[in-house]
Enzyme design. Sequence first.
Site: not given
Ligand code: ATP
Length: 324
Positions: A45-48, A50, A157, A159
Amino acid sequence: DSQDSTVSDGENADPRCTRQNSVTSVSQWDIPYDELVHGEVLGKGRFGIVYSGNWHGHVAIKELRMDYVNDEKTLEAFKAEVSTFRKTRHENLVLFMGACMKPPRLAIVTSLCKGHTLYTHIHENKDKFNMSKTIMIAQQISQGMGYLHARGIVHKDLKTKNIFLESGKVVITDFGLFNVTRLCHDSRRGDWLCIPPGWLCYLSPEVMRNLRVVQRQDDALPFTTYSDVYCFGTVWYELLCGEWPHKGLPPEAIIWQVGRGMKPSLANLQASRDVKDILMACWSYRPKERPEFSQMQSNLNRLPKKRLQRSPSHPIHLSRSAES
Ligand code: ATP
Protein backbone atom coordinates in the site's frame (compact mmCIF):
# COMPACT_ATOMS: atom_id res chain seq x y z
CA ASP A 1 16.00 3.35 56.95
CA SER A 2 16.18 1.18 53.87
CA GLN A 3 14.21 -1.65 55.43
CA ASP A 4 11.27 0.65 56.22
CA SER A 5 11.17 2.08 52.77
CA THR A 6 11.22 -1.41 51.28
CA VAL A 7 8.20 -2.38 53.34
CA SER A 8 6.23 0.77 52.68
CA ASP A 9 6.96 0.51 48.96
CA GLY A 10 4.31 -2.19 48.67
CA GLU A 11 4.18 -3.72 45.21
CA ASN A 12 7.39 -1.96 44.14
CA ALA A 13 9.40 -3.53 46.95
CA ASP A 14 11.39 -5.61 44.50
CA PRO A 15 13.94 -3.26 42.89
CA ARG A 16 13.61 -5.15 39.61
CA CYS A 17 9.90 -4.22 39.54
CA THR A 18 10.69 -0.59 40.21
CA ARG A 19 13.10 -0.54 37.32
CA GLN A 20 10.57 -2.21 35.07
CA ASN A 21 7.86 0.31 35.98
CA SER A 22 10.12 3.22 35.21
CA VAL A 23 10.73 2.03 31.65
CA THR A 24 8.82 4.39 29.38
CA SER A 25 5.50 3.16 28.09
CA VAL A 26 6.63 3.42 24.47
CA SER A 27 9.30 0.79 24.92
CA GLN A 28 6.76 -1.57 26.43
CA TRP A 29 5.44 -1.90 22.93
CA ASP A 30 8.81 -2.12 21.24
CA ILE A 31 9.30 -5.38 19.38
CA PRO A 32 12.86 -6.33 18.44
CA TYR A 33 12.80 -6.70 14.67
CA ASP A 34 14.71 -10.00 14.83
CA GLU A 35 11.86 -11.63 16.75
CA LEU A 36 9.50 -11.24 13.80
CA VAL A 37 9.16 -14.15 11.42
CA HIS A 38 8.04 -12.90 8.03
CA GLY A 39 5.63 -14.93 5.93
CA GLU A 40 4.01 -14.09 2.61
CA VAL A 41 3.47 -10.57 1.33
CA LEU A 42 -0.20 -9.68 1.79
CA GLY A 43 -0.02 -6.55 -0.25
CA LYS A 44 1.66 -3.25 -0.90
CA GLY A 45 0.00 0.00 0.00
CA ARG A 46 1.03 3.63 0.30
CA PHE A 47 2.34 2.84 3.74
CA GLY A 48 4.73 0.12 2.66
CA ILE A 49 4.58 -3.64 2.53
CA VAL A 50 2.26 -5.76 4.65
CA TYR A 51 3.37 -9.31 5.48
CA SER A 52 1.64 -12.08 7.29
CA GLY A 53 4.00 -13.32 9.94
CA ASN A 54 4.51 -14.82 13.30
CA TRP A 55 5.23 -13.21 16.64
CA HIS A 56 3.80 -15.31 19.42
CA GLY A 57 1.11 -16.40 16.96
CA HIS A 58 -0.13 -15.18 13.58
CA VAL A 59 0.27 -11.45 13.02
CA ALA A 60 0.24 -8.82 10.28
CA ILE A 61 3.50 -6.87 9.91
CA LYS A 62 3.23 -3.45 8.30
CA GLU A 63 6.66 -2.28 7.27
CA LEU A 64 7.14 1.37 6.61
CA ARG A 65 9.10 2.14 3.48
CA MET A 66 12.31 3.67 4.73
CA ASP A 67 14.37 3.48 1.56
CA TYR A 68 14.37 7.21 1.03
CA VAL A 69 13.07 8.73 4.26
CA ASN A 70 15.29 8.55 7.29
CA ASP A 71 14.81 11.90 8.97
CA GLU A 72 13.88 12.60 12.55
CA LYS A 73 10.47 13.99 11.55
CA THR A 74 9.28 10.71 10.07
CA LEU A 75 10.43 8.83 13.12
CA GLU A 76 8.60 11.24 15.40
CA ALA A 77 5.43 10.97 13.29
CA PHE A 78 5.72 7.22 13.42
CA LYS A 79 6.14 7.18 17.20
CA ALA A 80 3.15 9.48 17.55
CA GLU A 81 1.04 7.08 15.48
CA VAL A 82 2.22 4.19 17.61
CA SER A 83 1.24 5.99 20.77
CA THR A 84 -2.22 6.53 19.24
CA PHE A 85 -2.53 2.86 18.43
CA ARG A 86 -1.68 1.86 22.00
CA LYS A 87 -4.79 3.58 23.29
CA THR A 88 -7.20 1.35 21.39
CA ARG A 89 -9.02 -1.75 22.62
CA HIS A 90 -12.28 -2.48 20.91
CA GLU A 91 -13.66 -5.56 19.25
CA ASN A 92 -14.23 -3.72 15.98
CA LEU A 93 -10.68 -2.37 15.80
CA VAL A 94 -7.61 -4.33 14.76
CA LEU A 95 -5.52 -5.35 17.76
CA PHE A 96 -2.26 -3.44 18.04
CA MET A 97 0.46 -5.73 19.36
CA GLY A 98 3.59 -3.63 19.17
CA ALA A 99 6.03 -1.91 16.84
CA CYS A 100 9.63 -1.96 15.69
CA MET A 101 10.84 1.55 16.20
CA LYS A 102 14.54 1.46 15.35
CA PRO A 103 15.26 2.90 11.90
CA PRO A 104 15.68 1.67 9.25
CA ARG A 105 13.30 -1.01 10.47
CA LEU A 106 9.97 0.61 11.25
CA ALA A 107 7.02 -1.74 11.46
CA ILE A 108 3.66 -2.03 13.13
CA VAL A 109 2.54 -5.44 14.31
CA THR A 110 -1.20 -6.12 14.61
CA SER A 111 -3.48 -9.10 14.73
CA LEU A 112 -3.89 -10.78 11.37
CA CYS A 113 -7.36 -10.19 9.97
CA LYS A 114 -9.05 -13.15 8.45
CA GLY A 115 -11.77 -12.88 5.87
CA HIS A 116 -11.90 -10.18 3.21
CA THR A 117 -12.05 -6.43 3.24
CA LEU A 118 -15.38 -4.81 2.39
CA TYR A 119 -13.60 -3.50 -0.71
CA THR A 120 -12.96 -7.07 -1.89
CA HIS A 121 -16.51 -8.13 -1.07
CA ILE A 122 -18.17 -5.18 -2.76
CA HIS A 123 -15.93 -4.22 -5.68
CA GLU A 124 -14.06 -7.42 -6.55
CA ASN A 125 -16.38 -10.28 -5.60
CA LYS A 126 -19.51 -8.19 -6.30
CA ASP A 127 -21.13 -9.65 -3.18
CA LYS A 128 -24.55 -8.30 -2.35
CA PHE A 129 -25.50 -7.90 1.31
CA ASN A 130 -29.14 -7.95 2.32
CA MET A 131 -30.47 -4.96 4.26
CA SER A 132 -30.18 -6.52 7.68
CA LYS A 133 -26.53 -7.50 7.06
CA THR A 134 -25.80 -4.06 5.59
CA ILE A 135 -27.20 -2.42 8.72
CA MET A 136 -25.32 -4.84 10.98
CA ILE A 137 -22.02 -4.01 9.23
CA ALA A 138 -22.72 -0.27 9.40
CA GLN A 139 -23.55 -0.54 13.09
CA GLN A 140 -20.29 -2.26 13.89
CA ILE A 141 -18.33 0.32 11.91
CA SER A 142 -20.15 3.04 13.88
CA GLN A 143 -19.31 1.35 17.15
CA GLY A 144 -15.59 1.08 16.33
CA MET A 145 -15.49 4.64 15.01
CA GLY A 146 -17.51 6.01 17.93
CA TYR A 147 -14.97 4.43 20.27
CA LEU A 148 -12.03 5.93 18.34
CA HIS A 149 -13.61 9.38 18.48
CA ALA A 150 -14.37 9.01 22.18
CA ARG A 151 -10.64 8.36 22.65
CA GLY A 152 -9.83 11.49 20.68
CA ILE A 153 -8.51 9.60 17.65
CA VAL A 154 -9.33 10.62 14.09
CA HIS A 155 -9.08 7.72 11.65
CA LYS A 156 -8.26 9.93 8.62
CA ASP A 157 -8.48 7.07 6.13
CA LEU A 158 -11.74 5.20 6.74
CA LYS A 159 -12.55 3.29 3.56
CA THR A 160 -13.75 -0.14 2.51
CA LYS A 161 -10.12 -1.26 1.98
CA ASN A 162 -9.50 -0.69 5.67
CA ILE A 163 -12.54 -2.59 6.95
CA PHE A 164 -12.36 -6.36 7.25
CA LEU A 165 -15.32 -8.69 7.64
CA GLU A 166 -14.34 -11.74 9.71
CA SER A 167 -17.26 -14.18 9.88
CA GLY A 168 -19.76 -11.41 10.39
CA LYS A 169 -17.52 -9.27 12.61
CA VAL A 170 -16.23 -5.92 11.40
CA VAL A 171 -12.56 -5.08 12.06
CA ILE A 172 -11.31 -1.60 11.21
CA THR A 173 -7.60 -1.17 10.43
CA ASP A 174 -5.11 1.60 9.64
CA PHE A 175 -6.46 4.30 11.97
CA GLY A 176 -4.25 7.31 12.33
CA LEU A 177 -1.59 6.13 9.90
CA PHE A 178 -2.34 8.66 7.23
CA ASN A 179 0.34 11.16 8.26
CA VAL A 180 3.11 8.60 8.17
CA THR A 181 1.94 7.45 4.77
CA ARG A 182 2.07 10.95 3.42
CA LEU A 183 5.49 11.68 4.85
CA CYS A 184 6.81 8.63 3.07
CA HIS A 185 5.66 9.81 -0.28
CA ASP A 186 6.17 13.54 -0.31
CA SER A 187 9.81 13.51 -1.26
CA ARG A 188 9.12 11.66 -4.48
CA ARG A 189 6.35 13.91 -5.66
CA GLY A 190 6.74 16.07 -8.68
CA ASP A 191 4.53 18.95 -9.72
CA TRP A 192 1.39 16.93 -9.67
CA LEU A 193 -1.04 15.61 -7.19
CA CYS A 194 -0.89 11.86 -6.60
CA ILE A 195 -4.39 10.56 -6.08
CA PRO A 196 -4.61 6.91 -5.10
CA PRO A 197 -7.46 5.18 -6.95
CA GLY A 198 -10.78 5.42 -5.14
CA TRP A 199 -9.50 7.95 -2.60
CA LEU A 200 -11.38 11.05 -3.76
CA CYS A 201 -14.81 9.61 -2.95
CA TYR A 202 -13.86 9.69 0.72
CA LEU A 203 -12.73 13.31 0.84
CA SER A 204 -15.12 15.72 2.50
CA PRO A 205 -15.56 19.18 0.93
CA GLU A 206 -13.30 20.88 3.48
CA VAL A 207 -10.54 18.33 2.88
CA MET A 208 -11.05 18.47 -0.87
CA ARG A 209 -10.69 22.25 -0.84
CA ASN A 210 -7.32 21.91 0.83
CA LEU A 211 -5.78 19.61 -1.77
CA ARG A 212 -2.76 21.27 -3.31
CA VAL A 213 -0.94 20.34 -6.49
CA VAL A 214 2.21 20.01 -4.44
CA GLN A 215 1.12 18.88 -1.02
CA ARG A 216 3.92 19.77 1.38
CA GLN A 217 4.52 18.18 4.75
CA ASP A 218 3.42 21.28 6.60
CA ASP A 219 0.10 21.74 4.82
CA ALA A 220 -1.58 18.84 6.50
CA LEU A 221 -5.06 18.08 5.24
CA PRO A 222 -7.74 19.10 7.77
CA PHE A 223 -8.98 15.65 8.79
CA THR A 224 -11.37 15.69 11.75
CA THR A 225 -13.96 13.45 13.35
CA TYR A 226 -16.39 15.18 10.98
CA SER A 227 -14.40 14.17 7.91
CA ASP A 228 -14.40 10.58 9.26
CA VAL A 229 -18.21 10.74 9.28
CA TYR A 230 -18.15 11.87 5.65
CA CYS A 231 -16.05 8.74 4.87
CA PHE A 232 -18.60 6.61 6.67
CA GLY A 233 -21.26 8.05 4.35
CA THR A 234 -19.25 6.83 1.36
CA VAL A 235 -18.84 3.37 2.91
CA TRP A 236 -22.63 3.33 3.55
CA TYR A 237 -23.20 4.21 -0.13
CA GLU A 238 -20.85 1.44 -1.31
CA LEU A 239 -22.63 -1.08 0.91
CA LEU A 240 -26.01 -0.05 -0.44
CA CYS A 241 -25.17 0.42 -4.12
CA GLY A 242 -22.27 -1.98 -4.67
CA GLU A 243 -20.32 0.75 -6.42
CA TRP A 244 -18.48 4.04 -5.87
CA PRO A 245 -20.23 7.37 -5.64
CA HIS A 246 -19.38 9.72 -8.55
CA LYS A 247 -19.07 6.67 -10.79
CA GLY A 248 -17.59 7.53 -14.17
CA LEU A 249 -16.63 11.12 -13.30
CA PRO A 250 -13.02 12.21 -13.91
CA PRO A 251 -11.03 13.27 -10.80
CA GLU A 252 -11.07 16.96 -11.78
CA ALA A 253 -14.89 16.93 -11.91
CA ILE A 254 -15.16 15.18 -8.53
CA ILE A 255 -12.80 17.70 -6.91
CA TRP A 256 -14.69 20.63 -8.41
CA GLN A 257 -18.17 19.33 -7.60
CA VAL A 258 -17.48 18.21 -4.04
CA GLY A 259 -15.47 21.34 -3.26
CA ARG A 260 -18.49 23.41 -4.41
CA GLY A 261 -20.89 21.47 -2.19
CA MET A 262 -22.49 19.09 -4.68
CA LYS A 263 -23.24 15.59 -3.50
CA PRO A 264 -23.08 12.45 -5.64
CA SER A 265 -26.23 11.44 -7.48
CA LEU A 266 -28.44 8.92 -5.74
CA ALA A 267 -30.12 7.90 -8.99
CA ASN A 268 -28.87 4.30 -8.65
CA LEU A 269 -29.89 3.92 -5.05
CA GLN A 270 -33.11 2.07 -4.39
CA ALA A 271 -33.73 2.73 -0.74
CA SER A 272 -36.12 4.26 1.74
CA ARG A 273 -35.97 7.91 2.73
CA ASP A 274 -34.45 7.05 6.12
CA VAL A 275 -31.59 5.21 4.48
CA LYS A 276 -30.92 8.13 2.16
CA ASP A 277 -31.24 10.63 4.99
CA ILE A 278 -28.28 8.99 6.74
CA LEU A 279 -26.27 9.35 3.56
CA MET A 280 -27.25 12.99 3.10
CA ALA A 281 -26.48 13.81 6.74
CA CYS A 282 -23.00 12.20 6.57
CA TRP A 283 -22.27 14.07 3.34
CA SER A 284 -23.42 17.45 4.69
CA TYR A 285 -21.36 20.30 3.34
CA ARG A 286 -21.00 21.85 6.77
CA PRO A 287 -18.94 19.51 8.96
CA LYS A 288 -20.91 20.21 12.13
CA GLU A 289 -24.17 19.17 10.49
CA ARG A 290 -22.85 15.62 10.09
CA PRO A 291 -24.09 13.24 12.81
CA GLU A 292 -21.80 11.83 15.49
CA PHE A 293 -21.33 8.08 15.53
CA SER A 294 -23.41 7.71 18.70
CA GLN A 295 -26.29 9.39 16.86
CA MET A 296 -25.59 7.23 13.81
CA GLN A 297 -26.14 4.10 15.83
CA SER A 298 -29.63 5.15 16.86
CA ASN A 299 -30.39 6.23 13.27
CA LEU A 300 -29.26 2.83 12.02
CA ASN A 301 -31.23 1.00 14.71
CA ARG A 302 -34.43 2.63 13.54
CA LEU A 303 -34.07 1.45 9.93
CA PRO A 304 -36.37 -1.29 8.66
CA LYS A 305 -34.32 -4.44 8.09
CA LYS A 306 -35.92 -5.08 4.71
CA ARG A 307 -34.82 -3.34 1.53
CA LEU A 308 -37.39 -1.19 -0.20
CA GLN A 309 -38.74 -2.92 -3.31
CA ARG A 310 -39.26 -0.64 -6.25
CA SER A 311 -42.61 -1.37 -7.86
CA PRO A 312 -44.49 0.36 -10.66
CA SER A 313 -46.66 2.04 -8.05
CA HIS A 314 -43.61 3.13 -6.12
CA PRO A 315 -41.43 4.69 -8.76
CA ILE A 316 -38.29 6.76 -9.11
CA HIS A 317 -39.38 9.76 -7.03
CA LEU A 318 -37.74 8.13 -4.02
CA SER A 319 -34.38 8.51 -5.72
CA ARG A 320 -34.24 12.05 -4.49
CA SER A 321 -31.58 14.14 -6.16
CA ALA A 322 -28.57 14.46 -3.94
CA GLU A 323 -27.56 17.93 -5.00
CA SER A 324 -27.49 20.27 -2.04
P1 ATP B 1 -3.69 1.99 0.75
O1 ATP B 1 -2.24 2.09 0.88
O2 ATP B 1 -4.24 2.82 -0.34
O3 ATP B 1 -4.39 2.20 2.08
P2 ATP B 1 -4.17 -0.79 1.11
O4 ATP B 1 -5.20 -0.60 2.19
O5 ATP B 1 -4.40 -1.93 0.15
O6 ATP B 1 -4.02 0.51 0.25
P3 ATP B 1 -2.29 -1.51 3.14
O7 ATP B 1 -3.15 -1.01 4.24
O8 ATP B 1 -0.84 -1.21 3.23
O9 ATP B 1 -2.73 -0.94 1.75
O10 ATP B 1 -2.52 -3.07 3.01
C1 ATP B 1 -1.86 -3.89 2.05
C2 ATP B 1 -2.55 -5.26 2.03
O11 ATP B 1 -2.43 -5.91 3.31
C3 ATP B 1 -4.05 -5.17 1.74
O12 ATP B 1 -4.40 -6.24 0.89
C4 ATP B 1 -4.68 -5.34 3.10
O13 ATP B 1 -5.97 -5.92 2.98
C5 ATP B 1 -3.70 -6.28 3.79
N1 ATP B 1 -3.73 -6.06 5.26
C6 ATP B 1 -3.49 -4.91 5.90
N2 ATP B 1 -3.59 -5.05 7.25
C7 ATP B 1 -3.93 -6.35 7.45
C8 ATP B 1 -4.20 -7.14 8.62
N3 ATP B 1 -4.15 -6.65 9.85
N4 ATP B 1 -4.53 -8.45 8.44
C9 ATP B 1 -4.60 -8.99 7.20
N5 ATP B 1 -4.34 -8.30 6.07
C10 ATP B 1 -4.01 -7.00 6.18
